[in-house]
Scaffold this active site. Structure first.
Site, PDB file in Angstrom:
ATOM      1  N   LYS A 113      28.697  -1.719  51.425  1.00  0.00           N
ATOM      2  CA  LYS A 113      28.429  -2.685  50.353  1.00  0.00           C
ATOM      3  C   LYS A 113      27.182  -2.316  49.552  1.00  0.00           C
ATOM      4  O   LYS A 113      27.071  -2.678  48.383  1.00  0.00           O
ATOM      5  CB  LYS A 113      28.335  -4.094  50.924  1.00  0.00           C
TER       6      LYS A 113
HETATM    7  C1  LIG Z   1      33.083  -5.465  53.637  1.00  0.00           C
HETATM    8  C2  LIG Z   1      33.450  -4.458  54.651  1.00  0.00           C
HETATM    9  C3  LIG Z   1      34.774  -3.966  54.795  1.00  0.00           C
HETATM   10  C4  LIG Z   1      35.932  -4.507  53.969  1.00  0.00           C
HETATM   11  O1  LIG Z   1      35.858  -4.148  52.611  1.00  0.00           O
HETATM   12  P1  LIG Z   1      36.705  -4.923  51.519  1.00  0.00           P
HETATM   13  O2  LIG Z   1      36.210  -4.450  50.210  1.00  0.00           O
HETATM   14  O3  LIG Z   1      36.432  -6.386  51.739  1.00  0.00           O
HETATM   15  O4  LIG Z   1      38.148  -4.595  51.744  1.00  0.00           O
HETATM   16  C5  LIG Z   1      35.015  -2.990  55.734  1.00  0.00           C
HETATM   17  N1  LIG Z   1      34.031  -2.521  56.537  1.00  0.00           N
HETATM   18  C6  LIG Z   1      32.756  -2.966  56.435  1.00  0.00           C
HETATM   19  C7  LIG Z   1      31.742  -2.418  57.365  1.00  0.00           C
HETATM   20  C8  LIG Z   1      32.416  -3.932  55.499  1.00  0.00           C
HETATM   21  O5  LIG Z   1      31.140  -4.374  55.418  1.00  0.00           O
END
Ligand SMILES: *Cc1c(COP(=O)(O)O)cnc(C)c1O
Length: 470
Positions: A113
């Site tokens: 993120k």
């Molecule tokens: C947010 C997240 C995901 C999922 O990603 P999306 O964009 O919601 O599909 C997968 N792995 C981690 C570690 C995350 O923080």
């Protein structure tokens, strides 16, 4: 470049406006009115660019209301070796079994993120300053999203962050990550309750129109277009790192929850990046796996959502999924609106007739992974490669193994580092193990922490916000 809503009832808007938006007024999500097309000559030229230069080339095709020099400056300040651990930003490595891993998790909070949030922080600050506006982000977190937002927005002018978390429910690492921030614009609030209570308080504030307007309350959730556009970049970067020429194709396997990450992959493919398949990996919360196998989309209630050992994928409704369905429906907003009326009515929808287009046309396939699969994969990769992978990444590696075709190059997106999930790694290993952690985070849990504990009461949170903003 103007942006339109997936439900077709919102006037077209420029990027800077969409950047600060949540849902469109008609309830849909914003998307560019068309995807920029990248020809072979351009793709060839991009192969040798550094990550920030590539990011500028791609993002400037979506962003035309920030002058090029300013956008370049925002991007240069965002994608630095200092913030992301190496000049490569998202290095690609190959495991012993031939599966490639693209590291998206070397940013400040060790999760993918950061890739988008760090850009968002700088872009927000720029647009708010230009328009002489303020923004106060109120959010609820059980760990990952909240910390990525705080690290992206700390010290930014014109922005305050009020982040609610359930008191005593996060891991010591997660708590230390958020609560050790000493920036004056970051306000950690530990609510005496559960994560759902935190979310209810955020909703109560959002629904108080007068309070929201007076205190310029906003959110940074996964539907934000600025996050998606920043994520498109690493699919190009990963493709170039995983291939020698543009004649080759690559498949990406993406640990998915809200469909934000893989939605950016879909957009990269629509732009002409030679992506063979987009492999959606889910955990036990498999609404997306069910859709890509059967064409049925049946979102579940929060009560039917499992708590798993890949917690950032524990979702029951994939909030960005509507963006793909809009393209699948040939961008007919009326059809999307009708489908989501069925979702809101609790029936979901059935697009089984579209499966050939979903698979062959758009390249989507899927698979799922369980707790036992995750542990086995973590163990196997450690035995073969001597490294611990994080549980979400392990879900992708498991699925990639299962669906991989002969000769197919599969890049799994690494969405977090194992260091964040020491308990699951210990469970896989059968004993407590030392999981390496970036040097900058040594001793994190020993730093002084700054947090205000409040009762489970929206009024108490409002009062804290009023006092903080004077
Ligand atoms: C947010 C997240 C995901 C999922 O990603 P999306 O964009 O919601 O599909 C997968 N792995 C981690 C570690 C995350 O923080």
């Amino acid at each position: 470049m103007k942006y339109i809503s997936t439900r077709g009832q919102t006037a077209a808007k420029p990027f800077s406006e969409v950047l600060l938006m949540g849902l469109a007024p008609d309830g849909g999500l914003m998307l560019p009115e068309s995807y920029p097309q990248i020809d072979e000559v351009t793709l060839h030229r991009w192969r040798s660019l550094s990550y920030p230069d590539l990011a500028f080339e791609i993002m400037s095709r979506f962003i035309d209301d920030i002058p090029a020099d300013d956008l370049k400056d925002i991007i240069r300040r965002t994608y630095t070796a200092e913030t992301f651990g190496s000049a490569d930003i998202t290095p690609v490595r190959t495991l012993g079994d031939g599966i490639k891993i693209q590291a998206l998790s070397n940013g400040p909070t060790l999760a993918f993120k950061d890739m988008a949030m760090q850009f968002l922080g700088n872009a927000f600050e720029y647009v708010l300053k230009r328009e002489n506006r303020e923004l106060n982000i109120v959010g609820a977190t059980s760990g990952d999203t909240g910390s990525a937002a705080e690290y992206a927005l700390r010290g930014k002018r014109g922005i305050h962050v009020f982040m609610l978390s359930p008191e005593g429910k996060m891991s010591p690492f997660q708590r230390a990550q958020m609560y050790s921030l000493q920036d004056e614009n970051i306000h950690n609030i530990a609510v005496e309750g559960m994560f759902d209570d935190c979310q209810d308080i955020v909703k109560a504030l959002q629904n108080d129109a007068a309070f929201k307007a007076q205190y310029h309350i906003g959110t940074v959730n996964s539907i934000n277009w600025g996050r998606i556009v920043a994520q498109v970049v690493y699919y190009f970067a990963g493709y170039f790192r995983a291939t020698a020429t543009n004649e080759q194709k690559v498949s990406f396997c993406v640990p998915s929850g809200n469909f934000g990450n893989v939605c950016a992959g879909h957009i990269a493919r629509m732009m002409g990046l030679p992506i063979h398949r987009l492999i959606v990996a889910t955990n036990e919360n498999d609404v997306l796996d069910e859709f890509f196998k059967t064409g049925r989309y049946r979102p579940r209630s929060a009560a039917d959502t499992f708590v798993t050992s890949s917690p950032s994928m524990d979702i029951s409704k994939a909030s960005n999924f509507e963006r793909f369905v809009f393209d699948l429906m040939q961008r007919d907003g009326g059809k999307v609106q009708a489908l989501w009326a069925q979702v809101e009515g609790g029936q979901g929808f059935d697009l089984a007739g579209e499966l050939p287009r979903i698979h062959e046309g758009f390249g989507f396939v899927s698979g799922k992974s369980s707790h036992a699969d995750r542990l086995n994969t973590i163990r196997r990769v450690f035995a073969e490669d001597g490294e611990w992978i994080d549980p979400h990444t392990a879900d992708a590696v498991k699925v990639a193994h299962e669906v991989r075709e002969a000769g197919e190059t599969v890049v799994c997106l690494e969405t977090a580092l194992a260091a964040k999930f020491a308990d699951t790694i210990a469970e896989a290993a059968g004993e407590a193990v030392e999981v390496p952690r970036p040097a900058a985070l040594a001793g994190l849990e020993d730093l002084p922490q700054r947090v205000t504990v409040l009762p489970n009461d929206a009024e108490a949170v409002k009062q804290l916000i009023r006092e903080a903003l004077g």
